[in-house]
Design a protein around this motif. Structure first.
Motif, PDB file in Angstrom:
ATOM      1  N   UNK A 297       0.839  -1.202   0.000  1.00 31.87           N
ATOM      2  CA  UNK A 297       0.000   0.000   0.000  1.00 31.87           C
ATOM      3  C   UNK A 297       0.867   1.243   0.000  1.00 31.87           C
ATOM      4  N   UNK A 298       1.982   1.205   0.729  1.00 25.89           N
ATOM      5  CA  UNK A 298       2.897   2.344   0.749  1.00 25.89           C
ATOM      6  C   UNK A 298       3.453   2.643  -0.626  1.00 25.89           C
ATOM      7  N   UNK A 299       3.819   1.592  -1.359  1.00 25.36           N
ATOM      8  CA  UNK A 299       4.314   1.755  -2.735  1.00 25.36           C
ATOM      9  C   UNK A 299       3.212   2.339  -3.613  1.00 25.36           C
ATOM     10  N   UNK A 300       1.989   1.843  -3.454  1.00 26.67           N
ATOM     11  CA  UNK A 300       0.879   2.232  -4.331  1.00 26.67           C
ATOM     12  C   UNK A 300       0.437   3.673  -4.141  1.00 26.67           C
ATOM     13  N   UNK A 301       0.604   4.212  -2.933  1.00 25.27           N
ATOM     14  CA  UNK A 301       0.208   5.609  -2.703  1.00 25.27           C
ATOM     15  C   UNK A 301       1.422   6.524  -2.626  1.00 25.27           C
ATOM     16  N   UNK A 302       2.610   5.976  -2.967  1.00 17.24           N
ATOM     17  CA  UNK A 302       3.864   6.746  -2.915  1.00 17.24           C
ATOM     18  C   UNK A 302       4.011   7.418  -1.554  1.00 17.24           C
ATOM     19  N   UNK A 303       3.944   6.606  -0.498  1.00 19.27           N
ATOM     20  CA  UNK A 303       3.864   7.137   0.855  1.00 19.27           C
ATOM     21  C   UNK A 303       5.211   7.507   1.437  1.00 19.27           C
ATOM     22  N   UNK A 304       5.233   8.602   2.150  1.00 14.86           N
ATOM     23  CA  UNK A 304       6.299   8.884   3.089  1.00 14.86           C
ATOM     24  C   UNK A 304       6.011   8.066   4.352  1.00 14.86           C
ATOM     25  N   UNK A 305       7.012   7.868   5.194  1.00 17.23           N
ATOM     26  CA  UNK A 305       6.800   7.051   6.391  1.00 17.23           C
ATOM     27  C   UNK A 305       5.761   7.678   7.308  1.00 17.23           C
ATOM     28  N   UNK A 306       5.738   9.011   7.404  1.00 18.61           N
ATOM     29  CA  UNK A 306       4.754   9.677   8.255  1.00 18.61           C
ATOM     30  C   UNK A 306       3.341   9.516   7.697  1.00 18.61           C
TER      31      UNK A 306
ATOM     32  N   UNK B 162      -6.128  12.152  -2.409  1.00 18.26           N
ATOM     33  CA  UNK B 162      -6.843  10.883  -2.438  1.00 18.26           C
ATOM     34  C   UNK B 162      -6.290  10.061  -3.591  1.00 18.26           C
ATOM     35  N   UNK B 163      -5.828   8.851  -3.278  1.00 18.38           N
ATOM     36  CA  UNK B 163      -5.200   8.003  -4.279  1.00 18.38           C
ATOM     37  C   UNK B 163      -6.105   6.803  -4.574  1.00 18.38           C
ATOM     38  N   UNK B 164      -6.550   6.622  -5.831  1.00 16.04           N
ATOM     39  CA  UNK B 164      -7.319   5.427  -6.196  1.00 16.04           C
ATOM     40  C   UNK B 164      -6.355   4.260  -6.445  1.00 16.04           C
ATOM     41  N   UNK B 165      -6.459   3.222  -5.642  1.00 19.19           N
ATOM     42  CA  UNK B 165      -5.554   2.075  -5.742  1.00 19.19           C
ATOM     43  C   UNK B 165      -6.323   0.905  -6.352  1.00 19.19           C
ATOM     44  N   UNK B 166      -6.016   0.513  -7.590  1.00 18.85           N
ATOM     45  CA  UNK B 166      -6.744  -0.582  -8.236  1.00 18.85           C
ATOM     46  C   UNK B 166      -6.239  -1.951  -7.769  1.00 18.85           C
ATOM     47  N   UNK B 167      -7.039  -2.973  -8.038  1.00 16.74           N
ATOM     48  CA  UNK B 167      -6.590  -4.335  -7.789  1.00 16.74           C
ATOM     49  C   UNK B 167      -5.362  -4.625  -8.649  1.00 16.74           C
ATOM     50  N   UNK B 168      -4.402  -5.354  -8.102  1.00 13.75           N
ATOM     51  CA  UNK B 168      -3.218  -5.725  -8.849  1.00 13.75           C
ATOM     52  C   UNK B 168      -3.487  -6.931  -9.729  1.00 13.75           C
ATOM     53  N   UNK B 169      -2.725  -7.078 -10.799  1.00 13.63           N
ATOM     54  CA  UNK B 169      -2.888  -8.222 -11.689  1.00 13.63           C
ATOM     55  C   UNK B 169      -2.270  -9.485 -11.103  1.00 13.63           C
ATOM     56  N   UNK B 170      -1.324  -9.317 -10.185  1.00  9.27           N
ATOM     57  CA  UNK B 170      -0.676 -10.448  -9.526  1.00  9.27           C
ATOM     58  C   UNK B 170      -1.183 -10.523  -8.086  1.00  9.27           C
ATOM     59  N   UNK B 171      -1.923 -11.569  -7.723  1.00 11.90           N
ATOM     60  CA  UNK B 171      -2.470 -11.661  -6.365  1.00 11.90           C
ATOM     61  C   UNK B 171      -1.413 -11.537  -5.264  1.00 11.90           C
ATOM     62  N   UNK B 172      -0.186 -11.989  -5.541  1.00 10.41           N
ATOM     63  CA  UNK B 172       0.866 -11.961  -4.514  1.00 10.41           C
ATOM     64  C   UNK B 172       1.331 -10.552  -4.197  1.00 10.41           C
ATOM     65  N   UNK B 173       1.156  -9.626  -5.141  1.00 11.63           N
ATOM     66  CA  UNK B 173       1.597  -8.243  -4.917  1.00 11.63           C
ATOM     67  C   UNK B 173       0.450  -7.248  -5.050  1.00 11.63           C
ATOM     68  N   UNK B 174      -0.775  -7.735  -4.930  1.00  9.55           N
ATOM     69  CA  UNK B 174      -1.940  -6.847  -5.039  1.00  9.55           C
ATOM     70  C   UNK B 174      -2.108  -6.073  -3.733  1.00  9.55           C
ATOM     71  N   UNK B 175      -2.018  -4.749  -3.771  1.00  6.17           N
ATOM     72  CA  UNK B 175      -2.142  -3.967  -2.531  1.00  6.17           C
ATOM     73  C   UNK B 175      -3.529  -4.057  -1.913  1.00  6.17           C
ATOM     74  N   UNK B 176      -4.564  -4.221  -2.746  1.00  7.47           N
ATOM     75  CA  UNK B 176      -5.930  -4.291  -2.226  1.00  7.47           C
ATOM     76  C   UNK B 176      -6.127  -5.588  -1.439  1.00  7.47           C
ATOM     77  N   UNK B 177      -5.708  -6.705  -2.022  1.00 12.09           N
ATOM     78  CA  UNK B 177      -5.835  -7.993  -1.336  1.00 12.09           C
ATOM     79  C   UNK B 177      -4.991  -8.017  -0.057  1.00 12.09           C
ATOM     80  N   UNK B 178      -3.773  -7.444  -0.124  1.00 15.73           N
ATOM     81  CA  UNK B 178      -2.894  -7.423   1.043  1.00 15.73           C
ATOM     82  C   UNK B 178      -3.522  -6.615   2.170  1.00 15.73           C
ATOM     83  N   UNK B 179      -4.142  -5.491   1.832  1.00 17.25           N
ATOM     84  CA  UNK B 179      -4.790  -4.654   2.841  1.00 17.25           C
ATOM     85  C   UNK B 179      -5.958  -5.387   3.486  1.00 17.25           C
TER      86      UNK B 179
END
Length: 343
Positions: free
Chosen positions: A176-185, A215-232
């Motif tokens: 999720x951090x990668x998908x929203x380009x998050x800073x640690x804070x 607000x960042x729209x995060x779509x389902x990933x094509x690879x279940x192992x790296x899908x941020x939505x499924x991981x969340x």
């Protein structure tokens, strides 16, 4: 010139500040105090801590010079820069930030407004010091830029996360951090209510940010192992998070019990670093690496700069965002004049 359209003069001229009575002055002072407290409450915790650390450094410096902490002049600010650069051996960015922290604290806590010309003079001296250090080929100070966590490395790190509650949390935080380009804070500041389900994935409201909220729209990933939505979703179910105002990412007791307390920004960054080390990655990643990694990979895939900036929160023409792009653009045919010359 006609005066027909000009507003009518008031029957009684407004009071000038010198004419305010004590009661009005007291009301205005109370309003100032309330507004300062409100502004302080809106400031991210890590910014507050940084300002406190900057003020502590300034206080120690003033103590050595035997001057009051409110004596911020052109001379004292330049001396502060000299102290930090030559005696403390601080990095350029650290000194620049400490100047800002001292300026803000003096204005908000003590009502001392430093002349912009004085702070400019201090920063000019700082630039001169850095230029001389570069000319002398001195080693760069500070940690430097965080290494970008590229997609292939992210996949490796996520794959090495354990299947227990610790691994489930770390995997969700990384993806999720990668998908929203998050800073640690920004990761540490997420609440459950900030992450909403959508038919296409997730809508993540990044409220705690050093820039503008986004607000960042995060779509389902094509690879279940790296899908941020499924991981969340896996993390929410495993941690049994329900209270909307609680932190999205939590501390976990060594027994595996998920705690109500959220992660600090420092802890969020440490977990990203630790995940990379566990995976055997040579680069020492920091809390900023997922943010840099997203921008780099998005540019490599040819994504539009505006689309990238919409996720990272950078303004148009941001030099920081350009720095992320450089990793990719230096080998792009349009941006490298050597490519295609026929050498």
């Amino acid at each position: 010139m006609s005066t027909d359209n000009l507003p009518a003069r008031p029957a009684q001229a407004p009071l000038l500040p010198a004419e305010f009575d004590d009661a009005l002055r007291a009301r205005l002072a109370a309003l100032d105090t309330a507004s300062d407290e409100h502004a302080q409450d809106q400031r991210p915790d890590n910014t507050v801590r940084s300002y406190a650390a900057d003020w502590k450094t300034w206080t120690a410096f003033c103590g050595q010079l035997q001057i009051p902490t409110t004596a911020a002049t052109r001379g004292t600010l330049r001396a502060f820069v000299d102290y930090l650069w030559n005696r403390e051996k601080r990095a350029y960015s650290t000194i620049d930030r400490k100047l800002a922290g001292v300026t803000v604290t003096l204005r908000t806590q003590y009502g001392v407004v430093i002349s912009p010309e004085d702070t400019k003079a201090a920063r000019e001296l700082l630039k001169d010091y850095r230029k001389k250090a570069e000319e002398a080929e001195e080693p760069a100070r500070g940690r430097g830029k965080a290494p970008a966590m590229r997609l292939d490395t992210l996949r490796l790190i996520v794959d090495k996360c354990d299947g227990d509650i610790f691994g489930i949390r770390d995997r969700a935080m990384l993806l999720l951090g990668f998908s929203i380009a998050a800073r640690r804070a920004e990761l540490a500041g997420l609440r459950l209510r900030n992450i909403r389900d959508d038919d296409n994935g997730l809508l993540v409201d990044v409220r705690v940010s050093k820039t503008e909220p986004r607000t960042v729209p995060v779509p389902f990933g094509t690879n279940p192992a790296t899908c941020p939505v499924r991981a969340w979703k896996e993390w929410v179910e495993a941690a049994q998070i329900a209270a909307p105002d609680r932190h999205a990412f939590r501390r976990i007791h060594h027994t595996g019990a998920v705690q109500p307390q959220g992660l600090t920004p420092q802890r969020a960054g440490d977990l990203i670093t630790a995940a990379g080390l566990r995976a055997g990655v040579e680069a020492l990643f920091t809390g900023h690496s997922v943010r840099s990694g997203f921008a780099t990979e998005a540019r490599r895939k040819g994504k539009d700069r505006k689309a990238i900036a919409a996720i990272t929160g950078h303004k148009e023409g941001s030099k920081v965002l350009d720095g992320y792009m450089q990793i990719v653009d230096q080998w792009d045919e349009q941006d490298n004049a050597l490519i295609g010359l026929g050498l």
